[in-house]
Design a protein around this motif. Structure first.
Motif, PDB file in Angstrom:
ATOM      1  N   ASP A  46       0.830  -1.205   0.000  1.00  0.00           N
ATOM      2  CA  ASP A  46       0.000   0.000   0.000  1.00  0.00           C
ATOM      3  C   ASP A  46       0.867   1.258   0.000  1.00  0.00           C
ATOM      4  O   ASP A  46       0.568   2.227  -0.694  1.00  0.00           O
ATOM      5  N   GLN A  47       1.950   1.230   0.762  1.00  0.00           N
ATOM      6  CA  GLN A  47       2.859   2.381   0.795  1.00  0.00           C
ATOM      7  C   GLN A  47       3.497   2.600  -0.575  1.00  0.00           C
ATOM      8  O   GLN A  47       3.620   3.741  -1.036  1.00  0.00           O
ATOM      9  N   CYS A  48       3.920   1.520  -1.217  1.00  0.00           N
ATOM     10  CA  CYS A  48       4.537   1.646  -2.544  1.00  0.00           C
ATOM     11  C   CYS A  48       3.543   2.186  -3.569  1.00  0.00           C
ATOM     12  O   CYS A  48       3.879   3.083  -4.349  1.00  0.00           O
ATOM     13  N   ASP A  50       0.885   3.950  -3.008  1.00  0.00           N
ATOM     14  CA  ASP A  50       0.607   5.339  -2.650  1.00  0.00           C
ATOM     15  C   ASP A  50       1.705   6.254  -3.187  1.00  0.00           C
ATOM     16  O   ASP A  50       1.420   7.287  -3.804  1.00  0.00           O
ATOM     17  N   VAL A  72       7.897   7.941   1.159  1.00  0.00           N
ATOM     18  CA  VAL A  72       7.009   6.892   1.673  1.00  0.00           C
ATOM     19  C   VAL A  72       6.342   7.422   2.934  1.00  0.00           C
ATOM     20  O   VAL A  72       7.010   7.868   3.863  1.00  0.00           O
ATOM     21  N   ARG A  73       5.023   7.382   2.934  1.00  0.00           N
ATOM     22  CA  ARG A  73       4.282   7.870   4.098  1.00  0.00           C
ATOM     23  C   ARG A  73       4.147   6.759   5.129  1.00  0.00           C
ATOM     24  O   ARG A  73       4.171   5.572   4.795  1.00  0.00           O
ATOM     25  N   PRO A  75       2.694   4.009   7.765  1.00  0.00           N
ATOM     26  CA  PRO A  75       1.576   3.075   7.595  1.00  0.00           C
ATOM     27  C   PRO A  75       0.239   3.612   8.088  1.00  0.00           C
ATOM     28  O   PRO A  75      -0.782   3.441   7.416  1.00  0.00           O
ATOM     29  N   VAL A  78      -1.186   5.933   5.407  1.00  0.00           N
ATOM     30  CA  VAL A  78      -1.576   5.249   4.167  1.00  0.00           C
ATOM     31  C   VAL A  78      -2.770   4.326   4.413  1.00  0.00           C
ATOM     32  O   VAL A  78      -3.693   4.264   3.605  1.00  0.00           O
TER      33      VAL A  78
END
Length: 83
Positions: A46-48, A50, A72-73, A75, A78
């Motif tokens: 999900d981070q990737c 995003d 990268v935000r 967790p 995200v």
């Protein structure tokens, strides 16, 4: 990290997810181990995704995709999105 790096990381995570599922089906991994690692992989994916979406949006807007905002935000940020 550029788009190519992000896509490579996504492929890596998806491959690991498949290997975990295969190991579990063979009985080489218990359910708790599989579940814990799969949860981690879901968040990482999900981070990737995003980051990739935000970088592409910056490109579409004519901005620098590698700007300081394109990181990268965490967790919780995200995973907190409503879909």
């Amino acid at each position: 990290m550029d788009e190519k790096d992000i896509l490579a990381r996504i492929d890596e995570y998806v491959g690991e997810e498949q290997r975990l599922r295969d190991r579990y089906q063979r009985g080489d991994l218990d359910r708790d181990e599989e579940h814990q690692r799969l949860e981690h992989l879901e968040v990482a994916l999900d981070q990737c995704w995003d980051l990739l979406r935000r970088r592409r949006a910056r490109i579409d807007a004519g901005a620098d995709p590698g700007d300081a905002d394109a990181h990268v935000r965490p967790p919780d940020e995200v995973e907190g999105y409503l879909q």
